[in-house]
Design an enzyme around this catalytic site. Structure first.
Site, PDB file in Angstrom:
ATOM      1  N   HIS A   1      83.532 -59.278 -27.463  1.00  0.00           N
ATOM      2  CA  HIS A   1      82.932 -60.183 -28.459  1.00  0.00           C
ATOM      3  C   HIS A   1      83.911 -60.279 -29.636  1.00  0.00           C
ATOM      4  O   HIS A   1      84.990 -60.835 -29.508  1.00  0.00           O
ATOM      5  CB  HIS A   1      81.553 -59.612 -28.831  1.00  0.00           C
TER       6      HIS A   1
ATOM      7  N   HIS B   1      84.931 -68.345 -22.120  1.00  0.00           N
ATOM      8  CA  HIS B   1      83.789 -68.256 -23.017  1.00  0.00           C
ATOM      9  C   HIS B   1      82.525 -68.489 -22.218  1.00  0.00           C
ATOM     10  O   HIS B   1      82.525 -69.296 -21.291  1.00  0.00           O
ATOM     11  CB  HIS B   1      83.921 -69.305 -24.139  1.00  0.00           C
TER      12      HIS B   1
ATOM     13  N   ASP C   1      89.379 -66.614 -30.551  1.00  0.00           N
ATOM     14  CA  ASP C   1      90.132 -65.385 -30.793  1.00  0.00           C
ATOM     15  C   ASP C   1      91.583 -65.465 -30.364  1.00  0.00           C
ATOM     16  O   ASP C   1      92.372 -64.582 -30.677  1.00  0.00           O
ATOM     17  CB  ASP C   1      89.467 -64.214 -30.054  1.00  0.00           C
TER      18      ASP C   1
HETATM   19  N1  ACO Z   1      90.867 -63.749 -17.827  1.00  0.00           N
HETATM   20  C1  ACO Z   1      90.871 -63.881 -16.488  1.00  0.00           C
HETATM   21  N2  ACO Z   1      89.797 -64.274 -15.762  1.00  0.00           N
HETATM   22  C2  ACO Z   1      88.687 -64.558 -16.443  1.00  0.00           C
HETATM   23  C3  ACO Z   1      88.613 -64.459 -17.858  1.00  0.00           C
HETATM   24  C4  ACO Z   1      89.784 -64.052 -18.554  1.00  0.00           C
HETATM   25  N3  ACO Z   1      89.769 -63.942 -19.880  1.00  0.00           N
HETATM   26  N4  ACO Z   1      87.379 -64.784 -18.264  1.00  0.00           N
HETATM   27  C5  ACO Z   1      86.682 -65.100 -17.157  1.00  0.00           C
HETATM   28  N5  ACO Z   1      87.478 -64.971 -16.053  1.00  0.00           N
HETATM   29  C6  ACO Z   1      87.111 -65.250 -14.674  1.00  0.00           C
HETATM   30  C7  ACO Z   1      86.170 -64.214 -14.103  1.00  0.00           C
HETATM   31  O1  ACO Z   1      86.866 -63.168 -13.472  1.00  0.00           O
HETATM   32  C8  ACO Z   1      85.352 -65.040 -13.157  1.00  0.00           C
HETATM   33  O2  ACO Z   1      86.106 -65.253 -12.005  1.00  0.00           O
HETATM   34  P1  ACO Z   1      85.411 -65.185 -10.539  1.00  0.00           P
HETATM   35  O3  ACO Z   1      84.292 -66.181 -10.577  1.00  0.00           O
HETATM   36  O4  ACO Z   1      86.487 -65.483  -9.566  1.00  0.00           O
HETATM   37  O5  ACO Z   1      84.882 -63.777 -10.429  1.00  0.00           O
HETATM   38  C9  ACO Z   1      85.215 -66.391 -13.846  1.00  0.00           C
HETATM   39  O6  ACO Z   1      86.375 -66.484 -14.684  1.00  0.00           O
HETATM   40  C10 ACO Z   1      83.953 -66.546 -14.652  1.00  0.00           C
HETATM   41  O7  ACO Z   1      83.928 -65.529 -15.659  1.00  0.00           O
HETATM   42  P2  ACO Z   1      82.650 -64.739 -16.132  1.00  0.00           P
HETATM   43  O8  ACO Z   1      83.037 -63.307 -16.341  1.00  0.00           O
HETATM   44  O9  ACO Z   1      81.481 -65.050 -15.239  1.00  0.00           O
HETATM   45  O10 ACO Z   1      82.376 -65.439 -17.521  1.00  0.00           O
HETATM   46  P3  ACO Z   1      81.408 -64.876 -18.623  1.00  0.00           P
HETATM   47  O11 ACO Z   1      80.748 -66.070 -19.195  1.00  0.00           O
HETATM   48  O12 ACO Z   1      80.511 -63.810 -18.103  1.00  0.00           O
HETATM   49  O13 ACO Z   1      82.398 -64.180 -19.640  1.00  0.00           O
HETATM   50  C11 ACO Z   1      83.810 -63.799 -21.480  1.00  0.00           C
HETATM   51  C12 ACO Z   1      82.796 -64.765 -20.837  1.00  0.00           C
HETATM   52  C13 ACO Z   1      83.184 -62.407 -21.663  1.00  0.00           C
HETATM   53  C14 ACO Z   1      84.179 -64.338 -22.869  1.00  0.00           C
HETATM   54  C15 ACO Z   1      85.062 -63.717 -20.576  1.00  0.00           C
HETATM   55  O14 ACO Z   1      85.621 -65.005 -20.401  1.00  0.00           O
HETATM   56  C16 ACO Z   1      86.106 -62.747 -21.125  1.00  0.00           C
HETATM   57  O15 ACO Z   1      85.986 -61.547 -20.904  1.00  0.00           O
HETATM   58  N6  ACO Z   1      87.130 -63.263 -21.866  1.00  0.00           N
HETATM   59  C17 ACO Z   1      88.128 -62.412 -22.472  1.00  0.00           C
HETATM   60  C18 ACO Z   1      87.558 -61.748 -23.717  1.00  0.00           C
HETATM   61  C19 ACO Z   1      87.470 -62.713 -24.884  1.00  0.00           C
HETATM   62  O16 ACO Z   1      88.388 -63.472 -25.177  1.00  0.00           O
HETATM   63  N7  ACO Z   1      86.305 -62.662 -25.573  1.00  0.00           N
HETATM   64  C20 ACO Z   1      86.074 -63.485 -26.770  1.00  0.00           C
HETATM   65  C21 ACO Z   1      84.952 -64.433 -26.530  1.00  0.00           C
HETATM   66  S1  ACO Z   1      84.753 -65.471 -27.941  1.00  0.00           S
HETATM   67  C22 ACO Z   1      83.890 -64.539 -29.011  1.00  0.00           C
HETATM   68  O17 ACO Z   1      83.167 -63.642 -28.687  1.00  0.00           O
HETATM   69  C23 ACO Z   1      84.008 -64.876 -30.412  1.00  0.00           C
END
Ligand code: ACO
Length: 449
Positions: A268, A307, A363
């Site tokens: 987050h 996201h 971010d």
């Molecule tokens: N890098 C690589 N792969 C990713 C990423 C990433 N940053 N984010 C999602 N994916 C992939 C997942 O592995 C998944 O792939 P799959 O379907 O083949 O298994 C697919 O994309 C969907 O991702 P989910 O995890 O289902 O997406 P979710 O909505 O649950 O997660 C989150 C969102 C937590 C923000 C995620 O994208 C992440 O961890 N990003 C990196 C951390 C980050 O930048 N967080 C800041 C968010 S903004 C904020 O809070 C202000």
């Protein structure tokens, strides 16, 4: 049969039910009538992580994740960043309308005159270890504020709610700056009422021996824009924490402390700190393809990408991008920006990321700007907390007026054992090897007095 309804057939019984559809949703509780036998509990919905569940009605913030739109009280984030200030946006979030000139004056006066914290709170901060994480200090400090304002417990009193909003928005920057000065071993700097919100924060962070610290205008302006960008983001993890904890009727300082704790997590508010660590590990733009290959092998995560709601470019990331050049004109150039731009270019051209709708989020670039402002990485989430306090309070105040407000209490699907007979200690079978808590690590010597 209403056309605004969902007809559901339970194939276990052959019975058909009509569930009303309102605002594009069905009520989870309407499923409860669906049963095989009269004495059973009834059907529940299962939605871990609230992927498809609305937890409240809210008129604070609108997001269209597919189109990349963010609006506060109907005003686009682009217009607010261009024409408003953080304090005016905070007013808008809390009261629902842009203030008149008189209302803005009163609001600015109230916030400015509540920036000091009780001296006992300063002492409380001095009790932390020299290297305590500033977010941990801030979390404790916000929780501790509730003990200084016991009347905040009167959550039905509009005047107390207003004062809690003013105090939190005013004092969080002071506690945030104290946490940084504590880490640096520097004396805490008191607020300067003649400076604006962003300038005062930078003064409390960086003032040394000069009589007055007035930051470069371009930097305080960019910080104010970053504050607007982070002010609210509807039902995210930390806002959900504020609402969930606040639904118990606790005072708003304690509810907001729960939000601070949630924001601390790397998925987050901690993501921008993780982005910088990632960029440093990549070292140079040439290493970007290798790094992305590791992401695709799931050995790495591309921090600052993806996201839960935006399945398009995060509009906040676009606005930050627009301010990068002016920041670097006023500060030292940060070479990490080249790695970040190379990462973005490659990722947006790669089917792995585009098919999953993974775009830069807020971010991805914010950490690079904070670093240009000479703010250390462990303060990034603290800087996120300052503006988000306004959003949390807007959401908390809205929740208090919600006629459907009830204590938040999800259901579960129980997966454990049932109705076991207690086994006497001597009769229990277990592994021969006795495991216990891990051995204590040797104490590190304390630094300084
Ligand atoms: N890098 C690589 N792969 C990713 C990423 C990433 N940053 N984010 C999602 N994916 C992939 C997942 O592995 C998944 O792939 P799959 O379907 O083949 O298994 C697919 O994309 C969907 O991702 P989910 O995890 O289902 O997406 P979710 O909505 O649950 O997660 C989150 C969102 C937590 C923000 C995620 O994208 C992440 O961890 N990003 C990196 C951390 C980050 O930048 N967080 C800041 C968010 S903004 C904020 O809070 C202000």
């Amino acid at each position: 049969m209403s056309s605004e309804s969902l007809t559901v057939t339970d194939n276990r019984t052959g019975k058909t039910y009509e569930l009303p559809i309102e605002d594009g949703t069905v009520r989870g509780l309407d499923l409860r009538q669906i049963k095989v036998t009269e004495d059973e509990f009834g059907l529940m919905s299962y939605d871990p992580a609230f992927n498809n569940t609305a937890s409240c009605r809210s008129s604070v913030t609108y997001i269209d994740g597919a189109a990349g739109i963010l609006e506060h009280r109907g005003y686009s984030i682009e217009q607010l960043c261009e024409r408003s200030t953080f304090l005016e946006t905070a007013y808008l979030l809390i009261f629902g309308e842009l203030p008149t000139a008189a209302q803005l004056d009163r609001w600015t006066f109230d916030i400015t005159h509540h920036t000091f914290v009780h001296e006992d709170l300063k002492q409380f901060f001095q009790g932390f270890r020299y290297d305590a994480h500033p977010m941990g200090m801030l979390l404790a400090g916000v929780g501790a504020l509730s003990t200084f304002y016991p009347d905040a417990k009167k959550i039905d009193d509009p005047e107390e709610r207003y004062m809690a909003a003013v105090r939190l928005i005013a004092k969080v920057p002071t506690l945030a700056a104290f946490s940084y000065r504590h880490n640096m071993g520097l004396p805490y700097v008191y607020p300067d009422n003649d400076l604006n919100f962003a300038e005062n924060f930078l003064s409390m962070m960086f003032k040394k021996t000069e009589d007055r610290h007035i930051p470069k205008q371009v930097l305080s302006k960019v910080l104010d824009v970053l504050f607007i960008l982070h002010a609210d983001h509807e039902q995210n993890c930390s806002t959900n924490a504020v609402r969930g904890v606040g639904s118990s009727g606790v005072d708003p300082y304690s509810a907001v402390a729960a939000g601070v704790a949630a924001l601390y997590g790397p998925l987050h508010g901690g993501a921008n700190e993780a982005v910088l660590r990632m960029l440093r590990r990549i070292e140079s733009p040439q290493n970007v393809p290798d790094f992305l290959a590791r992401v695709k092998e799931r050995e790495e995560k591309l921090m600052g990408f993806g996201h839960r709601v935006y399945k398009n470019y995060d509009p906040r990331a676009r606005i930050i991008q627009q301010h990068m050049d002016e920041v670097f004109e006023a500060t030292e150039y940060n070479p990490l920006v080249e790695i970040a731009r190379e990462l973005e270019k490659h990722a947006l051209d790669d089917e792995y990321f585009t098919s999953r709708k993974l775009y830069p989020n807020v971010d991805f670039y914010s950490g690079i700007i904070y670093e240009a402002l000479e703010i250390p990485a462990n303060m990034f989430t603290v800087l996120f907390t300052i503006p988000r306090t306004a959003g949390w309070m807007a959401q908390w105040m809205e929740m208090q007026e919600d006629p459907e407000l009830k204590i938040a209490r999800p259901r579960q699907i129980y997966t454990g054992e049932r109705e076991r007979d207690y086994v006497a200690l001597d009769d229990r079978n277990g592994p021969e090897k006795i495991t216990g808590p891990p051995a204590r690590r040797p104490k590190r010597p304390r630094r300084g007095a």
